[in-house]
Design a protein around this motif. Structure first.
Motif, PDB file in Angstrom:
ATOM      1  N   ASP A   1       0.818  -1.223   0.000  1.00 26.33           N
ATOM      2  CA  ASP A   1       0.000   0.000   0.000  1.00 26.33           C
ATOM      3  C   ASP A   1       0.845   1.264   0.000  1.00 26.33           C
ATOM      4  N   THR A   2       2.144   1.126  -0.214  1.00 24.06           N
ATOM      5  CA  THR A   2       3.047   2.282  -0.252  1.00 24.06           C
ATOM      6  C   THR A   2       3.635   2.427  -1.647  1.00 24.06           C
ATOM      7  N   LYS A   3       3.375   3.572  -2.255  1.00 21.20           N
ATOM      8  CA  LYS A   3       3.907   3.854  -3.586  1.00 21.20           C
ATOM      9  C   LYS A   3       4.817   5.078  -3.593  1.00 21.20           C
ATOM     10  N   CYS A   4       4.412   6.145  -2.848  1.00 25.95           N
ATOM     11  CA  CYS A   4       5.167   7.399  -2.885  1.00 25.95           C
ATOM     12  C   CYS A   4       5.388   7.912  -1.470  1.00 25.95           C
TER      13      CYS A   4
ATOM     14  N   VAL B   1      10.240  11.314  -2.566  1.00 27.35           N
ATOM     15  CA  VAL B   1      10.305  12.747  -2.811  1.00 27.35           C
ATOM     16  C   VAL B   1      10.980  13.415  -1.621  1.00 27.35           C
ATOM     17  N   SER B   2      12.124  14.016  -1.848  1.00 28.37           N
ATOM     18  CA  SER B   2      12.838  14.777  -0.825  1.00 28.37           C
ATOM     19  C   SER B   2      12.309  16.209  -0.830  1.00 28.37           C
ATOM     20  N   PHE B   3      11.800  16.652   0.314  1.00 28.55           N
ATOM     21  CA  PHE B   3      11.156  17.965   0.435  1.00 28.55           C
ATOM     22  C   PHE B   3      11.928  18.768   1.476  1.00 28.55           C
ATOM     23  N   ASP B   4      12.541  19.871   1.059  1.00 31.75           N
ATOM     24  CA  ASP B   4      13.431  20.576   1.974  1.00 31.75           C
ATOM     25  C   ASP B   4      13.393  22.078   1.699  1.00 31.75           C
ATOM     26  N   LYS B   5      13.442  22.852   2.762  1.00 28.55           N
ATOM     27  CA  LYS B   5      13.501  24.314   2.663  1.00 28.55           C
ATOM     28  C   LYS B   5      14.854  24.788   2.173  1.00 28.55           C
ATOM     29  N   LEU B   6      15.896  24.002   2.425  1.00 23.28           N
ATOM     30  CA  LEU B   6      17.282  24.335   2.092  1.00 23.28           C
ATOM     31  C   LEU B   6      17.777  25.538   2.891  1.00 23.28           C
TER      32      LEU B   6
ATOM     33  N   LEU C   1       2.073  17.144  -1.982  1.00 26.82           N
ATOM     34  CA  LEU C   1       1.268  15.945  -1.728  1.00 26.82           C
ATOM     35  C   LEU C   1       0.423  15.591  -2.947  1.00 26.82           C
ATOM     36  N   ARG C   2      -0.172  16.612  -3.558  1.00 27.15           N
ATOM     37  CA  ARG C   2      -1.023  16.376  -4.731  1.00 27.15           C
ATOM     38  C   ARG C   2      -0.204  16.020  -5.974  1.00 27.15           C
ATOM     39  N   LYS C   3       0.896  16.734  -6.165  1.00 29.90           N
ATOM     40  CA  LYS C   3       1.699  16.540  -7.373  1.00 29.90           C
ATOM     41  C   LYS C   3       2.183  15.099  -7.507  1.00 29.90           C
ATOM     42  N   TYR C   4       2.604  14.503  -6.382  1.00 29.92           N
ATOM     43  CA  TYR C   4       3.186  13.164  -6.432  1.00 29.92           C
ATOM     44  C   TYR C   4       2.252  12.077  -5.910  1.00 29.92           C
ATOM     45  N   LYS C   5       1.030  12.456  -5.521  1.00 28.25           N
ATOM     46  CA  LYS C   5       0.081  11.490  -4.954  1.00 28.25           C
ATOM     47  C   LYS C   5       0.724  10.730  -3.796  1.00 28.25           C
ATOM     48  N   VAL C   6       1.259  11.485  -2.860  1.00 29.45           N
ATOM     49  CA  VAL C   6       1.988  10.927  -1.715  1.00 29.45           C
ATOM     50  C   VAL C   6       1.048  10.111  -0.840  1.00 29.45           C
ATOM     51  N   ASP C   7       1.497   8.926  -0.398  1.00 29.41           N
ATOM     52  CA  ASP C   7       0.703   8.128   0.534  1.00 29.41           C
ATOM     53  C   ASP C   7       1.377   7.953   1.889  1.00 29.41           C
TER      54      ASP C   7
ATOM     55  N   ARG D   1      -2.545  18.841   6.547  1.00 31.37           N
ATOM     56  CA  ARG D   1      -2.536  18.516   5.123  1.00 31.37           C
ATOM     57  C   ARG D   1      -2.569  16.999   4.908  1.00 31.37           C
ATOM     58  N   ALA D   2      -1.910  16.242   5.774  1.00 30.14           N
ATOM     59  CA  ALA D   2      -1.944  14.784   5.667  1.00 30.14           C
ATOM     60  C   ALA D   2      -3.357  14.261   5.903  1.00 30.14           C
ATOM     61  N   ARG D   3      -4.055  14.854   6.863  1.00 26.08           N
ATOM     62  CA  ARG D   3      -5.442  14.475   7.138  1.00 26.08           C
ATOM     63  C   ARG D   3      -6.337  14.744   5.927  1.00 26.08           C
ATOM     64  N   GLU D   4      -6.181  15.936   5.364  1.00 23.61           N
ATOM     65  CA  GLU D   4      -6.998  16.296   4.202  1.00 23.61           C
ATOM     66  C   GLU D   4      -6.692  15.408   2.995  1.00 23.61           C
ATOM     67  N   HIS D   5      -5.415  15.090   2.840  1.00 28.40           N
ATOM     68  CA  HIS D   5      -4.964  14.340   1.663  1.00 28.40           C
ATOM     69  C   HIS D   5      -5.303  12.857   1.770  1.00 28.40           C
ATOM     70  N   GLY D   6      -5.307  12.330   3.001  1.00 30.98           N
ATOM     71  CA  GLY D   6      -5.608  10.919   3.208  1.00 30.98           C
ATOM     72  C   GLY D   6      -4.412  10.001   3.083  1.00 30.98           C
ATOM     73  N   ILE D   7      -3.329  10.324   3.824  1.00 22.62           N
ATOM     74  CA  ILE D   7      -2.131   9.480   3.758  1.00 22.62           C
ATOM     75  C   ILE D   7      -2.363   8.157   4.519  1.00 22.62           C
ATOM     76  N   THR D   8      -1.541   7.152   4.188  1.00 24.27           N
ATOM     77  CA  THR D   8      -1.691   5.835   4.819  1.00 24.27           C
ATOM     78  C   THR D   8      -0.723   5.616   5.972  1.00 24.27           C
TER      79      THR D   8
END
Length: 442
Positions: A58-61, A89-94, A129-135, A170-177
């Motif tokens: 059940d994990t893709k992204c 996906v590495s997400f960083d403010k840098l 989250l939307r761009k990559y369909k993060v789970d 945002r995780a709640r709204e998006h529905g992460i696993t």
């Protein structure tokens, strides 16, 4: 081979190699997007963990926040290279302690992507989250240096508490696993010598602004688990060390000071102890928790290597082959500075819950220290840029800009607020003189 230029096109070749610029107030500006010579990051060893499990169906992204920072970059490399099934996906403010050098070796991999963004920005988080369909989310991003938290506590609360809140919402709204929240053993507070190790059910009693912000973040995590049934696992780890750690922390900082033949500047009497985990071992622990851990649980990642700060000095002097048996020899290479406003004596956590999942640390502290020293001797001076100010006692950092404590104290503002103008060369003279005349071994 010539240096590559930054995407913004603002760096000279020299700046591109160093990855740093001079600030308007005499500070250092580190630019994590600056490109260094290509052979630098290609010559660096590609360091990962050693575990491998059956991929979760059940994990893709997987989104990894703070992915260009220390621990997270190890985990990103491990996931990308060990599990082609997962898109990472590495997400960083840098900010100042991150660098794209930490993951640039992965740029050609089809299951890897980097996105610059800020966890305190709901827009940035929603977009990725939307761009990559993060789970799945691994939440590493945090302000983590205790020294900085005493003088810059607002930023710690903003990043560690509000940033975590943004991710949770945002995780709640998006529905992460799955949402794996990376916390710290410092939330437990000081553990007296001889006291029992603390389990995951122990009361949280933080004692500094950093640990308080991490404990507060955990309260948000608990609330979202209770209120919204968000599928969360919380991890509390001991101190982590190893290659790729920004040299504001004690081990890489002391390595670089010795490499520059400068004295080790030890807070207080050097007696406080910490338990240390090698970066490869914590990657294996996180991999184990990810694939075998239970949703809703908290796991301590615990080491038995409890080392005092002064013992770190002695061990590093041994690795460098520097005599330090007599008080006179030791005084040549180590001096005591003022202590933190408050410094916990020790932390001690019980890791039996994670041990039951099959994890044990593999790297001894002495062997891990030798590997770490070798990496910093090869790459430490060029990996982030000009780290000279980072190596001073109690440096001050805001975003990508770093001052010595003296320089920041001399800022022309009554409350230390940053003031920028173009004509500001003279104000730093006294601070610069103090920096240049700091103790140095010839």
């Amino acid at each position: 081979m010539s240096a590559l230029h930054s995407p913004e096109g603002t760096d000279t070749a020299a700046d591109s190699f160093l990855g740093a610029k001079r600030g308007r107030r005499g500070s250092t500006i580190l630019n994590p997007r600056s490109y260094v010579k290509e052979e630098l990051w290609k010559q660096a060893p590609v360091l990962t963990g050693s575990t491998k499990f059956e991929p979760l169906l059940d994990t893709k992204c997987i989104l990894v926040t703070g992915g260009a920072g220390f621990i997270a970059c190890w985990f990103v490399r491990h996931l990308v290279l060990t599990y082609p099934h997962y898109h990472v996906v590495s997400f960083d403010k840098l900010d100042h302690c991150a660098t794209l050098n930490n993951t640039r070796i992965l740029d050609s991999k089809r299951n890897f992507a980097f996105e610059q963004g800020d966890i305190t920005s709901p827009t940035d988080v929603k977009r990725v989250l939307r761009k990559y369909k993060v789970d799945t989310i691994f939440h590493f991003a945090a302000q983590s240096h205790v020294d900085l938290s005493f003088g810059n506590s607002y930023e710690f609360t903003n990043t560690n508490v509000y940033g975590t809140h943004v991710l949770l919402e945002r995780a709640r709204e998006h529905g992460i696993t799955r949402f794996i929240h990376i916390s710290t053993d410092e939330v437990y507070g000081d553990v007296p010598i001889g006291a029992a190790e603390l389990s995951e059910t122990s009361i949280l009693a933080p004692t500094n602004p950093y640990s308080a912000s991490k404990a507060a973040a955990e309260m948000m995590v608990l609330a979202y688990r209770s209120s919204f049934k968000l599928p969360i696992i919380t991890v509390r780890a001991n101190n982590v060390y190893g290659p790729h750690q920004f040299p504001e922390k004690i081990i890489p900082k002391f390595i670089m000071l010795l490499q520059r033949q400068q004295k080790l500047l030890l807070h207080g009497d050097g007696s406080p102890t910490r338990r240390y985990l090698y970066a490869g071992d914590i990657v294996d622990a996180l991999d184990t928790i990810f694939h075998n851990g239970d949703i809703g649980q908290i796991y301590n990642i615990a080491s038995k290597d409890e080392i005092s700060n002064i013992d770190i000095c002695h061990r590093l002097l041994d690795v460098f082959g520097i005599p330090h048996q007599t008080p006179a020899e030791l005084a040549q290479w180590m001096q005591h500075t003022e202590d933190r406003p408050f410094n916990d004596q020790r932390y001690a956590t019980d890791g039996s819950k994670l041990t039951a999942l099959g994890w044990q640390p593999k790297m001894s502290f002495d062997e891990g220290l030798k590997i770490t020293v070798d990496w910093y001797r090869r790459f430490g001076e060029v990996w982030w840029g000009d780290i000279s100010r980072v190596l001073t006692p109690f440096p001050v950092a805001h975003g990508n800009e770093i001052w010595t404590k003296e320089e920041h104290d001399d800022l022309p503002s009554s409350d230390g607020e940053l003031v920028y103008d173009e004509d500001s060369a003279s104000w730093t003279e006294q601070a610069r003189e103090r920096l240049q005349t700091s103790d140095r071994i010839v």
